[in-house]
Motif scaffolding. Sequence first.
Motif, PDB file in Angstrom:
ATOM      1  N   TRP A   1     -45.992 -38.488 -44.749  1.00 52.77           N
ATOM      2  CA  TRP A   1     -45.012 -39.181 -43.910  1.00 52.77           C
ATOM      3  C   TRP A   1     -43.608 -38.641 -44.166  1.00 52.77           C
ATOM      4  N   LEU A   2     -43.273 -38.388 -45.434  1.00 48.46           N
ATOM      5  CA  LEU A   2     -41.958 -37.847 -45.766  1.00 48.46           C
ATOM      6  C   LEU A   2     -41.768 -36.449 -45.185  1.00 48.46           C
TER       7      LEU A   2
ATOM      8  N   ASN B   1     -43.191 -35.276 -42.495  1.00 49.81           N
ATOM      9  CA  ASN B   1     -43.085 -35.406 -41.042  1.00 49.81           C
ATOM     10  C   ASN B   1     -41.740 -35.941 -40.589  1.00 49.81           C
ATOM     11  N   GLN B   2     -40.971 -36.525 -41.498  1.00 52.55           N
ATOM     12  CA  GLN B   2     -39.646 -37.042 -41.139  1.00 52.55           C
ATOM     13  C   GLN B   2     -38.583 -35.948 -41.107  1.00 52.55           C
ATOM     14  N   ASN B   3     -38.945 -34.754 -41.540  1.00 51.98           N
ATOM     15  CA  ASN B   3     -37.978 -33.660 -41.621  1.00 51.98           C
ATOM     16  C   ASN B   3     -38.444 -32.471 -40.783  1.00 51.98           C
ATOM     17  N   ARG B   4     -37.465 -31.700 -40.314  1.00 53.73           N
ATOM     18  CA  ARG B   4     -37.798 -30.448 -39.662  1.00 53.73           C
ATOM     19  C   ARG B   4     -38.314 -29.460 -40.702  1.00 53.73           C
TER      20      ARG B   4
END
Length: 267
Positions: free
Chosen positions: A209-210, A212-215
């Motif tokens: 999840w972490l 996927n929160q970033n490019r």
Amino acid sequence: MTSPFRRANAPSPDGSIIQGQNPPPLDARYSYFHRMNLGTITFAGIHTILMAVFILLQLLPTLEAEGDPTRIIIGRVIPIGVGLLITLYDLLYVSVKIINRELTNYGIDFIFFGLLGAIFGYFVGIYLIFKGILVMFIALTDRAVFAWRFQKSFRQVLLDFVNTFAWSLGFIILFLTNPWLQSDVDQQQFLYFYLALGALMVDILLLRWLVNQNRFAQVPLWIGITKLVFGVIACFYHFAGVMLVLEGIVIVNVAIFRRPIRESFDR
């Protein structure tokens, strides 16, 4: 030598690929694609048949000597099922993608599933690994062959793939090698099993999840290091965390040598 396909799929001003509806004509140098597909499918099929005969011949005397036939049958039949799945995957998916040159994953998925076949199917996936490495080499050195479908860089595709499948491979390994399917397992094996299970659960519930929160080029270094640590922990049980380690290495590499990455196929 410049490939004859390069003009057909030149990058647009924003760096993306202008995709056509159909692949450009195949260069004569790669006319062996059809023979390669037929060869790997044939070898995988023969490999699976011979493996099944060998396993069944060994299974009958074992059933007479052991008192828990169900566990023995499940453990012995799994490689045969893996061989059949790998052969069908090559026949119905991989070969079609190569002929249509829709190699959006650079062949990474072919190598991944080939490794699964090699690990759990008495090396039946080795032919798919060979084919995956070959098409990946072509995709990276003569990109116009497959470039009409490329939308992301190789590093981006690699990170996306391992972030998606790292936990999958881990749970497949845990399922197929769990201590309850084995005989004469000591307490240390159970400890490693639960450590690997916990590490994979942390990855699927939090770390993925972490990420996927970033490019792609902005994933923090500490996430990569954390994935490396949990991957190493999971590797204590039949290398269940090997893909997690690979993902951690990719993230750490990108974070240390951080630079702008275009959403294109040219890296």
